[in-house]
Every structure is written in C-alpha cells, then in structure tokens.
Write a protein that holds these residues in place. Structure first.
Motif, mmCIF file in Angstrom:
data_model
loop_
_atom_site.group_PDB
_atom_site.id
_atom_site.type_symbol
_atom_site.label_atom_id
_atom_site.label_comp_id
_atom_site.label_asym_id
_atom_site.label_seq_id
_atom_site.Cartn_x
_atom_site.Cartn_y
_atom_site.Cartn_z
ATOM 1 N N ARG A 78 35.693 23.162 -3.070
ATOM 2 C CA ARG A 78 35.016 24.374 -2.617
ATOM 3 C C ARG A 78 33.738 24.030 -1.867
ATOM 4 O O ARG A 78 33.070 23.035 -2.163
ATOM 5 N N THR A 79 33.386 24.862 -0.898
ATOM 6 C CA THR A 79 32.137 24.701 -0.153
ATOM 7 C C THR A 79 30.994 25.264 -0.996
ATOM 8 O O THR A 79 30.999 26.444 -1.353
ATOM 9 N N GLN A 80 29.994 24.394 -1.308
ATOM 10 C CA GLN A 80 28.882 24.794 -2.157
ATOM 11 C C GLN A 80 27.590 24.201 -1.595
ATOM 12 O O GLN A 80 27.575 23.736 -0.453
ATOM 13 N N TRP A 81 26.508 24.210 -2.405
ATOM 14 C CA TRP A 81 25.207 23.820 -1.868
ATOM 15 C C TRP A 81 24.428 22.962 -2.868
ATOM 16 O O TRP A 81 24.503 23.173 -4.083
ATOM 17 N N ILE A 82 23.660 22.000 -2.331
ATOM 18 C CA ILE A 82 22.772 21.155 -3.138
ATOM 19 C C ILE A 82 21.433 21.051 -2.429
ATOM 20 O O ILE A 82 21.373 20.954 -1.189
ATOM 21 N N HIS A 83 20.349 21.064 -3.195
ATOM 22 C CA HIS A 83 19.015 20.918 -2.618
ATOM 23 C C HIS A 83 18.904 19.538 -1.975
ATOM 24 O O HIS A 83 19.160 18.510 -2.609
ATOM 25 N N SER A 84 18.547 19.507 -0.694
ATOM 26 C CA SER A 84 18.528 18.260 0.078
ATOM 27 C C SER A 84 17.590 17.209 -0.496
ATOM 28 O O SER A 84 17.798 15.999 -0.293
ATOM 29 N N SER A 85 16.548 17.638 -1.196
ATOM 30 C CA SER A 85 15.592 16.683 -1.747
ATOM 31 C C SER A 85 16.225 15.738 -2.750
ATOM 32 O O SER A 85 15.685 14.672 -3.046
ATOM 33 N N PHE A 86 17.382 16.130 -3.287
ATOM 34 C CA PHE A 86 18.025 15.331 -4.324
ATOM 35 C C PHE A 86 19.218 14.550 -3.788
ATOM 36 O O PHE A 86 20.048 14.066 -4.565
ATOM 37 N N LEU A 87 19.315 14.436 -2.456
ATOM 38 C CA LEU A 87 20.375 13.669 -1.820
ATOM 39 C C LEU A 87 19.783 12.563 -0.968
ATOM 40 O O LEU A 87 18.650 12.672 -0.491
ATOM 41 N N SER A 88 20.524 11.489 -0.772
ATOM 42 C CA SER A 88 20.063 10.398 0.084
ATOM 43 C C SER A 88 19.725 10.925 1.469
ATOM 44 O O SER A 88 20.291 11.920 1.934
ATOM 45 N N THR A 89 18.793 10.264 2.117
ATOM 46 C CA THR A 89 18.268 10.763 3.394
ATOM 47 C C THR A 89 19.303 10.750 4.507
ATOM 48 O O THR A 89 19.448 11.714 5.248
ATOM 49 N N THR A 90 20.016 9.632 4.662
ATOM 50 C CA THR A 90 20.983 9.515 5.753
ATOM 51 C C THR A 90 22.405 9.748 5.260
ATOM 52 O O THR A 90 22.696 9.654 4.063
ATOM 53 N N THR A 91 23.271 10.035 6.211
ATOM 54 C CA THR A 91 24.658 10.356 5.903
ATOM 55 C C THR A 91 25.573 9.185 6.215
ATOM 56 O O THR A 91 25.493 8.598 7.300
ATOM 57 N N ASP A 92 26.416 8.847 5.276
ATOM 58 C CA ASP A 92 27.443 7.831 5.503
ATOM 59 C C ASP A 92 28.611 8.525 6.192
ATOM 60 O O ASP A 92 29.289 9.363 5.600
ATOM 61 N N THR A 93 28.843 8.170 7.454
ATOM 62 C CA THR A 93 29.872 8.862 8.234
ATOM 63 C C THR A 93 31.205 8.119 8.264
ATOM 64 O O THR A 93 32.138 8.569 8.921
ATOM 65 N N THR A 94 31.283 6.991 7.574
ATOM 66 C CA THR A 94 32.559 6.280 7.527
ATOM 67 C C THR A 94 33.584 7.117 6.779
ATOM 68 O O THR A 94 33.368 7.469 5.617
ATOM 69 N N PRO A 95 34.704 7.486 7.406
ATOM 70 C CA PRO A 95 35.671 8.356 6.724
ATOM 71 C C PRO A 95 36.257 7.685 5.486
ATOM 72 O O PRO A 95 36.471 6.469 5.466
ATOM 73 N N ALA A 96 36.493 8.459 4.463
ATOM 74 C CA ALA A 96 37.140 7.940 3.259
ATOM 75 C C ALA A 96 38.631 7.735 3.542
ATOM 76 O O ALA A 96 39.264 8.542 4.216
ATOM 77 N N VAL A 97 39.189 6.649 3.042
ATOM 78 C CA VAL A 97 40.607 6.335 3.230
ATOM 79 C C VAL A 97 41.393 6.880 2.045
ATOM 80 O O VAL A 97 41.043 6.638 0.887
ATOM 81 N N ILE A 98 42.472 7.621 2.329
ATOM 82 C CA ILE A 98 43.249 8.227 1.245
ATOM 83 C C ILE A 98 44.630 7.605 1.082
ATOM 84 O O ILE A 98 45.298 7.845 0.074
ATOM 85 N N ALA A 99 45.068 6.810 2.061
ATOM 86 C CA ALA A 99 46.385 6.173 1.958
ATOM 87 C C ALA A 99 46.462 5.015 2.947
ATOM 88 O O ALA A 99 45.716 4.970 3.929
ATOM 89 N N SER A 100 47.371 4.078 2.664
ATOM 90 C CA SER A 100 47.548 2.912 3.540
ATOM 91 C C SER A 100 48.929 2.936 4.173
ATOM 92 O O SER A 100 49.911 3.378 3.557
ATOM 93 N N TYR A 101 48.996 2.407 5.404
ATOM 94 C CA TYR A 101 50.245 2.392 6.160
ATOM 95 C C TYR A 101 50.375 1.063 6.897
ATOM 96 O O TYR A 101 49.378 0.394 7.179
#
Length: 439
Positions: free
Chosen positions: A158-181
């Motif tokens: 679900r789409t929800q919300w978290i106060h930004s002060s409690f999250l790391s400053t930068t965003t890891d944009t590397t996509p998560a891998v869900i399966a291998s081929y």
C-alpha cells in the motif's frame, strides 16, 4: 510486519523521539514566509546536477509531474529540490503553478533506509493513523513523491507515508531483482525499452540476468553486472525454482507488421481493449497459438494478440527513407507520413538521433524536425505546419511543438517565448520541432 516492534513499545519510543525533535525544531510547522513555489512539467525534461546541458543528468520529469522550486529562475534554469540536494531543470518546459501543489516529486523512486524505529502513517500527517512500524535499518521502497516533510513509501503493498527525517538522505535507485533468467540468444542491453535506444552491452547466450519485474511492450528490465537495462522479453528462460507467476513467455517466431499499423489487443477479439499500436515494419515475438484470426504475441511480460493478417514472416522492404526516421516510435512515423501527404513542399525531415542537449525525445525516437525550405522568406509554411500539429495534437499524440523560438504544449494550449539559444537552427527558425507521447 516481520520487522515491526510491538505497538505499545514503539508508541513510547515515538513519544520520546517526537518530543526531542520538537524541542530541536525538526518537526516545527513551516512558517508562512517559507511557503513553497511549485512548477509542473509540460513535457519530458531532464533534471541536471548543474545549470548547464553539459552537467550530469540525475533523472527526468514527465509531463504533468510537479517539483518544488529551490530558488528563482536564473539563465533560463529553475533550481529545484531533488533527492535532498539542489538540481536544475530547463524552465521553458515547466509552468509555475498558481497554487502550490501539496504533493510533489522530490527525488527518484527507489529505496531509503529507516535511521530509527519509525511509524508508517496512512496519510502525510503526524495526526494520521499509524499502520505499521519499521525498525531501524529497514529499507523501504519510496515512490519519489513527498508532501511537506513526509515521503511517500510502499509498505505491505500500500502507498503510505513516513517522516523524511527518519529516512536516509539519499535514495538507492538500483532496482531490486525478483527473479533470475538465462538468455537464449545474444541480446542488446538497451538503455530504454526501445529498438532506437543505445546498446550498453551485448549479452552472450547463456548469460544470467536478474529481472526487476518491470516490462514495457516487448521488453523486460534486467540487471547484469551492475548495469540496468532492457532486453527483448521472449529470450529469457526462467532458472529452476522460479515461481510460476514469474516465468516469462518464450518466443517461437519473430514476425513483422506488414500493414500501415497493427493494434495489440488484450484478447483475440477485434473489440477487445487496445494496448498499443505498432507501425509498419515493427518486429513482434510470437508464442505459437492463433485464434479467431489473431496471433498470440509477447507484450508487457505476458501475452496479447495481434491480427494475423497484419503480420508477415519478412520485414517489409518499404521504409521512411532514412535510419533517422525508421528508428522513430510509431507516433513519430505516423506523423512523418502525414507531413509528406499534407505538406509536399517539405523535402527533409529528421527524427531519431543519438543525443540531445535539452530533452530525450530525439534519442527515444519521439520527435521529428520538419525543415522549412527557404525558411527566411517562407515563415507561412512553418506556421501552417505548426498549426496542423496543434489542431491535430490529440489525434497524433503530440506533447509539444517548437517553432521560431516559441514553445507550444498541447496541455498548456498557448505559445510561450523561449530564450535565445544562439543559431537559427538552435532557435528553431528553420524547422518545426514536434514531440510525441510514448507509443
């Protein structure tokens, strides 16, 4: 959640954290003097690390996406807040909002990490219901949207919300891998889901790639040796143990559209929902089955249907006359044919090219440049071409037009003056530029 603390325990922790942050003014309400100004993109536009087209591209805004200004426009560049740092966007491709938007794009989608035990809330407010509690160190998907001091996240689907002060400053944009081929053919690892996109690397047969679960048309997004890109879907064989819902359809045969266009439909029925329109010569990977005059094809990571009569085993020999035009996406190709039919005076049209300083439309095959012969004395022809695309903008899927140092977006509905870029070509005095939606 598996990583959640007990509600009673964390509620006490949150009271203590909130009290300390309020004392330090971290959660203090924003004053009226600090009111934000937001701008909305009228078309796709690059986000850069500095106020120059030579600076690193950090991301891209799409038409309709809104950002917060981090200052005033200077030298035709708008400074914005992006991933907790200052970045810049070419101002002519944005419009200032009359009323500041409450939800904006403030960074890329990706993952940020909880720096403390933190509440997940139903809406962007300290008064909102607490739906979950993340423990320190938990990585959480972020959408890139924010509202005030809150970041939008995805928790429990679900789409929800978290106060930004409690999250790391930068965003890891590397996509998560869900399966291998495993690849069953040599595949181009392209920067985007398009035949016109740059090939980052050619993958050998038998290469192992990780899928992010994202699909676009006939392509699947994968990760290989640290590179993120797109490969043709029908050549990815799931490794042993892959869940059935992640097994991708395999190609049996490649066919080509031999009609002026072909519609990809949800089911084998002419009245079924249209998912996309393919242009003459476009390749489609088929899986084998046919039904009621339709052939099953690979599309968006699954299967869809195209009328069998519009497909052939060999690619049509007719083309638009140049590699630049043949690499256009379908909407661009259709526009070229209309220009030739309605404006025979125009002898030269350019389309795809490998790079562009101001936007990604040409490299993505989504723009054409209609060169006006004797342009200094032939302004009327350019006016007619520009007006044609304005009048037929929705039908032709136009996003914006540039002509004689002015920009017209279909969504905005009027011309807007541009800065002086230098030469007549850079100022679009000798050609009418038209950009299109993704096909």
């Amino acid at each position: 959640m598996s990583r959640a603390l007990t509600a009673a325990r964390v509620a006490l922790a949150w009271v203590a954290i909130t009290a300390s942050l309020v004392a330090a003014s971290v959660l203090a309400p924003t004053s009226a003097a600090a009111a934000t100004t937001t701008w909305t993109a009228s078309t796709s536009v690059n986000i850069r690390a500095g106020a120059s087209t030579s600076k690193t591209i950090l991301g891209q805004l799409q038409a309709g996406q809104t950002v917060v200004a981090a200052g005033k426009v200077s030298g035709d560049w708008l400074p914005i807040t992006w991933d907790n740092a200052k970045a810049y966007v070419w101002a002519e491709y944005l419009d200032q909002d009359k009323t500041a938007a409450s939800v904006v794009f403030s960074g890329p989608a990706g993952r940020r990490t909880a720096t403390v035990n933190v509440n997940v809330r139903a809406t962007a407010s300290l008064d909102a219901d607490i739906t979950a509690i993340l423990t320190k160190g938990t990585a959480v998907p972020v959408t890139g949207l924010s509202s005030g001091v809150f970041a939008q996240v995805t928790v429990d689907g679900r789409t929800q919300w978290i106060h930004s002060s409690f999250l790391s400053t930068t965003t890891d944009t590397t996509p998560a891998v869900i399966a291998s081929y495993t690849t069953t053919a040599k595949l181009a690892l392209r920067t985007t889901a398009s035949l016109a996109a740059t090939n980052q690397k050619t993958l050998a047969i038998g290469s192992t790639v990780g899928s992010t679960g994202n699909h676009s048309g006939g392509y699947t997004q994968v990760v290989y040796s640290g590179k993120v890109g797109w490969v043709v879907t029908g050549y990815l064989k799931a490794v042993a143990g892959t869940p059935a819902d992640l097994v991708l359809p395999m190609r049996k045969e490649t066919l080509y559209v031999n009609a002026s266009s072909a519609v990809v439909r949800k089911s084998a029925d002419a009245e079924s929902a249209a998912l996309a329109t393919l242009a003459q010569g476009d390749p489609v990977r088929t899986t084998g089955p046919t039904k009621s005059g339709f052939t099953e094809v690979i599309w968006n990571g699954g299967t869809s249907w195209v009328a069998t009569a519009s497909l052939a085993a060999t690619k049509p020999t007719t083309d638009l006359g140049s590699d630049s035009l043949n690499k256009l996406e379908p909407y661009g190709k259709a526009a070229v044919l209309e220009v030739r039919a309605n404006f025979p005076e125009i002898k030269t049209i350019y389309g795809w090219r490998s790079s562009s300083a101001y936007s990604s439309d040409h490299p993505n095959g989504r723009a054409i440049d209609n060169m006006i012969p004797s342009y200094k004395s032939n302004k009327a022809l350019g006016d007619r071409v520009a007006q044609y695309f304005i009048d037929n903008g929705k039908r032709l899927h136009v996003t914006y037009i540039i002509w004689r140092q002015r920009n017209y977006t279909i969504s905005r509905g009027y011309w807007k003056a541009m800065e002086d870029r230098g030469s007549d070509t850079q100022n679009h005095m000798d050609h009418v530029h038209v950009s299109f939606e993704p096909s």
